[in-house]
Design an enzyme around this catalytic site. Sequence first.
Site, PDB file in Angstrom:
ATOM      1  CB  SER A 108      -0.897   0.022   1.239  1.00  0.00           C
ATOM      2  OG  SER A 108      -1.414   1.330   1.397  1.00  0.00           O
ATOM      3  CG  HIS A 155      -3.920  -1.586  -1.465  1.00  0.00           C
ATOM      4  ND1 HIS A 155      -5.024  -2.356  -1.778  1.00  0.00           N
ATOM      5  CD2 HIS A 155      -4.296  -0.809  -0.418  1.00  0.00           C
ATOM      6  CE1 HIS A 155      -6.021  -2.051  -0.953  1.00  0.00           C
ATOM      7  NE2 HIS A 155      -5.607  -1.107  -0.120  1.00  0.00           N
ATOM      8  CG  ASP A 203      -5.098   2.345   1.026  1.00  0.00           C
ATOM      9  OD1 ASP A 203      -6.065   1.575   0.887  1.00  0.00           O
ATOM     10  OD2 ASP A 203      -3.994   1.983   1.476  1.00  0.00           O
ATOM     11  CG  MET A 241      -8.264   7.168   2.820  1.00  0.00           C
ATOM     12  SD  MET A 241      -7.258   7.235   4.297  1.00  0.00           S
ATOM     13  CE  MET A 241      -6.537   5.586   4.258  1.00  0.00           C
ATOM     14  CG  HIS A 292      -9.324   0.157  -0.174  1.00  0.00           C
ATOM     15  ND1 HIS A 292      -8.675  -0.030   1.036  1.00  0.00           N
ATOM     16  CD2 HIS A 292     -10.654   0.130   0.102  1.00  0.00           C
ATOM     17  CE1 HIS A 292      -9.593  -0.156   1.993  1.00  0.00           C
ATOM     18  NE2 HIS A 292     -10.789  -0.057   1.455  1.00  0.00           N
ATOM     19  CG  MET A 338     -11.231   3.300   2.451  1.00  0.00           C
ATOM     20  SD  MET A 338      -9.650   3.253   3.304  1.00  0.00           S
ATOM     21  CE  MET A 338      -8.548   3.316   1.891  1.00  0.00           C
ATOM     22  CG  MET A 381     -11.562  -2.686   5.406  1.00  0.00           C
ATOM     23  SD  MET A 381     -10.069  -2.298   4.483  1.00  0.00           S
ATOM     24  CE  MET A 381      -9.046  -1.522   5.723  1.00  0.00           C
ATOM     25  N   GLY A 387      -8.785   4.025   7.285  1.00  0.00           N
ATOM     26  CA  GLY A 387      -8.487   5.441   7.464  1.00  0.00           C
ATOM     27  C   GLY A 387      -7.012   5.719   7.699  1.00  0.00           C
ATOM     28  N   GLY A 390      -2.844   3.937   8.103  1.00  0.00           N
ATOM     29  CA  GLY A 390      -1.899   2.825   8.089  1.00  0.00           C
ATOM     30  C   GLY A 390      -1.356   2.607   9.489  1.00  0.00           C
ATOM     31  CG  ASP A 408      -6.280  -2.854   3.219  1.00  0.00           C
ATOM     32  OD1 ASP A 408      -5.149  -2.618   3.669  1.00  0.00           O
ATOM     33  OD2 ASP A 408      -6.963  -2.023   2.588  1.00  0.00           O
ATOM     34  N   GLY A 409      -4.796  -4.322   6.276  1.00  0.00           N
ATOM     35  CA  GLY A 409      -4.632  -3.644   7.552  1.00  0.00           C
ATOM     36  C   GLY A 409      -3.872  -4.475   8.570  1.00  0.00           C
TER      37      GLY A 409
HETATM   38  C1  DX5 Z   1      -6.252   1.530   5.723  1.00  0.00           C
HETATM   39  C2  DX5 Z   1      -5.817   1.192   4.329  1.00  0.00           C
HETATM   40  C3  DX5 Z   1      -4.727   0.202   4.264  1.00  0.00           C
HETATM   41  C4  DX5 Z   1      -3.452   0.671   4.894  1.00  0.00           C
HETATM   42  C5  DX5 Z   1      -2.720  -0.531   5.387  1.00  0.00           C
HETATM   43  O1  DX5 Z   1      -7.378   2.312   5.665  1.00  0.00           O
HETATM   44  O2  DX5 Z   1      -6.894   0.674   3.591  1.00  0.00           O
HETATM   45  O3  DX5 Z   1      -4.502  -0.223   2.929  1.00  0.00           O
HETATM   46  O4  DX5 Z   1      -2.634   1.369   4.009  1.00  0.00           O
HETATM   47  O5  DX5 Z   1      -1.609  -0.101   6.086  1.00  0.00           O
HETATM   48  P1  DX5 Z   1      -0.854  -1.053   7.103  1.00  0.00           P
HETATM   49  O6  DX5 Z   1      -0.350  -2.218   6.305  1.00  0.00           O
HETATM   50  O7  DX5 Z   1       0.227  -0.183   7.631  1.00  0.00           O
HETATM   51  O8  DX5 Z   1      -1.852  -1.469   8.149  1.00  0.00           O
HETATM   52 ZN    ZN Z   2      -6.494  -0.272   1.602  1.00  0.00          ZN
END
Ligand code: DX5
Ligand code: ZN
Length: 219
Positions: free
Chosen positions: A8, A33, A35, A37, A66, A68, A137, A142, A144, A175-176
Site C-alpha cells: 500500500s 494498492h 488507498d 480517502m 481501494h 474509502m 478490512m 483510514g 496505516g 487489508d490492515g
Molecule cells: C487503511 C488502508 C490500508 C493501509 C494498510 O485504511 O486501507 O490499505 O494502508 O496499512 P498497514 O499495512 O500499515 O496497516
Molecule cells: Zn487499503
Amino acid sequence: MKHLIAPSILAADFANMGRDIQMLHESNADWVHVDVMDGRFVPNISFGFPVLKAIKPLTDKVMDCHLMIVEPEKYVEAFAAAGADIITIHYEATNHLHRAMQQIKATGAKAGVALNPHTRVDLLFDILEEIDLVCLMSVNPGFGGQKFIYSTLQKVRDLKAEIERRNLTTKIEIDGGVGLQNAEVLLQAGADVLVAGSAVFKADNPKDMIDKLKQVGAE
Ligand code: DX5
Ligand code: ZN
C-alpha cells in the site's frame, strides 16, 4: 494458487513517490494498492485522481484501488480512466452494490467490495458471483500502521468456504496490520492477496520484505 502481495503506497514517502513506485516496479510485488480517502467515509484524506494518473505510467503492475469514499458510484469511470485496474468500493458506502459491480465491470476494471471489521461476510453471499475481489478490512479504515484485528481470521475462513462451495474465482484480500507476524495464518485461512503498507515501507529493505511476504507458506 500462489498468493499475491499488494504493497500500500499510503505508507510510501509522498515527497519521493516516483522513487517508491520505481522500487515497487523492480520488486516482486504483484499489485500496487492505492488507498483513496475522502475525509467523509473515513476520518482521513489521502489522495485521488492526480496521484493515480501520475504513477500509472511508471509501472505495469496492477493498480488496485481501494476507495474509502462516500458515493463511490460517482467516480467509478474517472478512476478507471485514471488507470485503476481493480476498483474496490465499500459495502457500507453504497445502497446499490449489485449495480455498482456492473458499473465497475463495464469500464473494463475488476470489481471489488471492501468490508469494515464489523460487517458480516454473508451479507455478500447473494451477489458473490458478481464480485471479483472481497477486501476484508482487518483494521478500521483510514490510517496505516494499526493493529490487526484477529476476528478477521474467521471471516476469511467463512468466506473462503462459500467461494469454494460455489466454485467461484472471487479473490480474498486482507487489508490492515498485515506483516510477517500474521501472513502465514491468513494464508492458511484462505487469503489470496495480502495488502501491506507499513510492513513493506517501514522495513529496512522493502524489496526483501516483499520477497519474504511472497515466500510465506512455501517450503
Ligand atoms: C487503511 C488502508 C490500508 C493501509 C494498510 O485504511 O486501507 O490499505 O494502508 O496499512 P498497514 O499495512 O500499515 O496497516
Ligand atoms: Zn487499503
